[in-house]
Design a protein around this motif. Structure first.
Motif, short mmCIF file in Angstrom:
data_model
loop_
_atom_site.label_atom_id
_atom_site.label_comp_id
_atom_site.label_asym_id
_atom_site.label_seq_id
_atom_site.Cartn_x
_atom_site.Cartn_y
_atom_site.Cartn_z
N GLN A 219 -3.77 56.62 114.30
CA GLN A 219 -4.12 57.20 115.60
C GLN A 219 -4.27 58.72 115.48
N ILE A 220 -3.31 59.34 114.79
CA ILE A 220 -3.32 60.80 114.63
C ILE A 220 -4.55 61.24 113.84
N LYS A 221 -4.89 60.49 112.79
CA LYS A 221 -6.06 60.83 111.98
C LYS A 221 -7.33 60.82 112.83
N SER A 222 -7.46 59.79 113.68
CA SER A 222 -8.62 59.72 114.56
C SER A 222 -8.61 60.86 115.57
N PHE A 223 -7.43 61.17 116.11
CA PHE A 223 -7.30 62.26 117.08
C PHE A 223 -7.67 63.60 116.45
N ILE A 224 -7.18 63.85 115.22
CA ILE A 224 -7.48 65.12 114.56
C ILE A 224 -8.98 65.26 114.31
N LYS A 225 -9.64 64.15 113.95
CA LYS A 225 -11.09 64.20 113.74
C LYS A 225 -11.79 64.60 115.04
N LEU A 226 -11.37 63.99 116.15
CA LEU A 226 -11.95 64.32 117.45
C LEU A 226 -11.65 65.77 117.82
N ASP A 227 -10.43 66.21 117.56
CA ASP A 227 -10.02 67.58 117.88
C ASP A 227 -10.84 68.60 117.10
N THR A 228 -11.03 68.35 115.82
CA THR A 228 -11.82 69.28 114.99
C THR A 228 -13.31 69.21 115.34
N ASP A 229 -13.81 68.01 115.69
CA ASP A 229 -15.20 67.89 116.12
C ASP A 229 -15.45 68.70 117.39
N LEU A 230 -14.48 68.65 118.31
CA LEU A 230 -14.60 69.43 119.54
C LEU A 230 -14.63 70.93 119.23
N GLU A 231 -13.73 71.36 118.36
CA GLU A 231 -13.70 72.78 117.98
C GLU A 231 -15.02 73.19 117.32
N CYS A 232 -15.51 72.32 116.45
CA CYS A 232 -16.76 72.59 115.74
C CYS A 232 -17.93 72.73 116.72
N LEU A 233 -17.98 71.82 117.70
CA LEU A 233 -19.05 71.84 118.69
C LEU A 233 -19.00 73.13 119.51
N GLU A 234 -17.79 73.51 119.93
CA GLU A 234 -17.63 74.74 120.72
C GLU A 234 -18.03 75.98 119.91
N ARG A 235 -17.58 76.03 118.67
CA ARG A 235 -17.88 77.20 117.83
C ARG A 235 -19.37 77.30 117.53
N THR A 236 -20.03 76.14 117.33
CA THR A 236 -21.45 76.14 117.01
C THR A 236 -22.27 76.63 118.20
N ILE A 237 -21.93 76.15 119.39
CA ILE A 237 -22.63 76.58 120.59
C ILE A 237 -22.48 78.08 120.81
N LEU A 238 -21.27 78.59 120.58
CA LEU A 238 -20.98 80.01 120.86
C LEU A 238 -21.14 80.89 119.63
N ASN A 239 -21.41 80.27 118.47
CA ASN A 239 -21.51 81.02 117.22
C ASN A 239 -20.22 81.84 116.99
N ASP A 240 -19.09 81.19 117.17
CA ASP A 240 -17.77 81.84 117.10
C ASP A 240 -17.12 81.56 115.75
N VAL A 241 -16.57 82.60 115.12
CA VAL A 241 -15.92 82.44 113.81
C VAL A 241 -14.50 83.01 113.82
N GLU A 242 -13.98 83.31 114.99
CA GLU A 242 -12.63 83.88 115.08
C GLU A 242 -11.60 82.84 114.63
N GLU A 243 -10.64 83.27 113.83
CA GLU A 243 -9.64 82.33 113.29
C GLU A 243 -8.73 81.79 114.38
N ASN A 244 -8.22 80.58 114.13
CA ASN A 244 -7.22 80.02 115.06
C ASN A 244 -5.95 80.85 115.03
N GLU A 245 -5.28 80.85 116.17
CA GLU A 245 -4.05 81.64 116.30
C GLU A 245 -2.93 81.05 115.45
N LEU A 246 -2.14 81.94 114.84
CA LEU A 246 -1.01 81.49 114.03
C LEU A 246 0.14 81.04 114.94
N ILE A 247 0.66 79.86 114.68
CA ILE A 247 1.76 79.30 115.46
C ILE A 247 2.98 79.12 114.55
#
Length: 411
Positions: free
Chosen positions: A162-190
């Motif tokens: 389940q987590i593997k599928s969720f992570i794929k969806l999560d990264t796909d969403l991030e990828c889609l957002e970054r591509t639309i906005l042409n954003d390359v800012e790194e994720n925040e350190l937690i």
């Protein structure tokens, strides 16, 4: 006794992985919030209609690969294991267990042959009487330990899928957002802190880590070698056999309390981390205008649930561990006073094995609840990302961007 060591290691490893994962997901969630805000700022005239909302939260409109494992995908063997786990890990099974113990205690008043056929020695509450429950609890301990290890492994596999599928969806969403906005800012350190522990709990954690790593296995190996080495000196008699039973019984007794306390503490801490993640995900949906409430796991409130929760709490705090250590010290003093005769070893061994068997049943029950809670959490988080993905795709995406995103994601 050996399986207790494996259970401890498995428990600590699972918690470590889930805490690290919570930090990664929290980091990416903050990126989603930043990028979605940026998308809305770039499109100030955009209005989300009711028709769009219905389309976004309609699972039938979603790509099939995004829906993989949003619900539990279990094989027939997983289902059989789950049924057995539910049967063993419930209040009624615990009640049956204690009924059996009290029946055994009552049978102690019946004279039992503690001698030989030629020289019978009829006694009440004899050594043979104690050996009956020793044998029964030993079998129960072995079965429940191995079964708990198996169920944990199976449930971890299911949740990891389940987590593997969720992570794929999560990264796909991030990828889609970054591509639309042409954003390359790194994720925040937690920074993810470990479960906070007081002085007594730190000692318990040190012991748990010791028995759950190579040191614990080395100590076990040395003890077994020493026990085997004195076998010839003791002429391989009954008392020699009982030595290893007494050792594993007393140490296993403490291990049972430690397993419960560690599991209770780290699981609650892990739950709080993922609950924060779920609440932040709810905030993300509200920010983009999706009126869907993510569901929190709540066990059915029944009488046996309330009793089980109370028993779990009472058996899982640091004071219960202290009581177990004090009890073992008292039994050791008693054994020394009786020169570690067969009777002394059985008296030291029998009650500890009975209680340890009870704790393993309680641990299976607690694990079932934690497993259901984790599965529900991942499922609801997956829904939140699926809705966000649909929102970005239907409202801000175009074919060119989608093609570009697939290239970026594959890279």
């Amino acid at each position: 006794y050996v399986w207790d060591t494996f259970l401890m290691r498995q428990q600590l490893d699972d918690n470590e992985k889930l805490l690290i994962l919570s930090g990664k997901l929290q980091s990416r969630l903050r990126t989603h919030t930043r990028l979605l805000k940026k998308l809305k700022d770039k499109n100030p005239n955009f209005i989300l209609t009711d028709e769009m909302r219905e389309k976004i939260i309609d699972f039938n409109n979603s790509d099939n690969d995004l829906l993989v494992h949003i619900e539990n995908k279990k094989t027939w063997f997983d289902k059989v294991s789950e049924v057995c786990s539910k049967l063993l890990g419930n209040l009624y099974c615990v009640i049956i267990y204690w009924i059996g113990i009290f029946v055994w205690i009552g049978c102690g008043a019946i004279p039992n042959n503690n001698g030989t056929d030629s020289q019978p020695l009829m006694q009440k509450f004899s050594n043979n009487w104690q050996m009956y429950i020793n044998t029964a609890t030993a079998i129960e301990l072995l079965f429940t330990s191995v079964f708990l290890e198996h169920v944990r492994s199976r449930s971890s596999d299911i949740i990891n899928r389940q987590i593997k599928s969720f992570i794929k969806l999560d990264t796909d969403l991030e990828c889609l957002e970054r591509t639309i906005l042409n954003d390359v800012e790194e994720n925040e350190l937690i920074i993810v802190e470990r479960c906070p522990r007081d002085k007594i709990q730190k000692i318990i954690s040190f012991y748990a880590n010791a028995i759950g790593n190579g040191l614990g296995l080395i100590i076990t190996f040395c003890v077994f070698i020493m026990w085997f080495g004195i076998g010839n000196l003791m002429h391989w008699n009954d008392n020699w056999w009982l030595i290893i039973g007494t050792y594993t019984g007393l140490v296993g007794f403490i291990d049972g309390f430690v397993l419960r306390e560690i599991f209770f503490s780290i699981t609650n801490y892990e739950h709080k981390k993922y609950l924060d993640l779920l609440e932040d995900s709810q905030g993300l949906l509200e920010f983009i205008g999706i009126s869907y409430t993510l569901k929190k796991y709540k066990p059915k409130v029944t009488l046996d649930t309330k009793v089980s929760l109370w028993i779990n709490y009472m058996c899982s705090n640091k004071w219960s561990v202290i009581v177990s250590v004090t009890t073992v010290l008292g039994l050791i003093i008693m054994g020394c006073a009786l020169l570690w005769s067969e009777t002394a070893q059985l008296v030291a061994n029998t009650p500890t094995m009975i209680i340890e068997g009870f704790f393993l049943l309680i641990l299976i029950q607690a694990h079932n609840w934690a497993d259901d809670e984790r599965s529900n959490m991942v499922r609801e988080l997956t829904k939140s990302r699926l809705f966000a993905h649909n929102y970005v795709k239907y409202c801000f995406d175009n074919k060119k961007v989608e093609d570009d995103c697939s290239i970026v994601c594959s890279d």
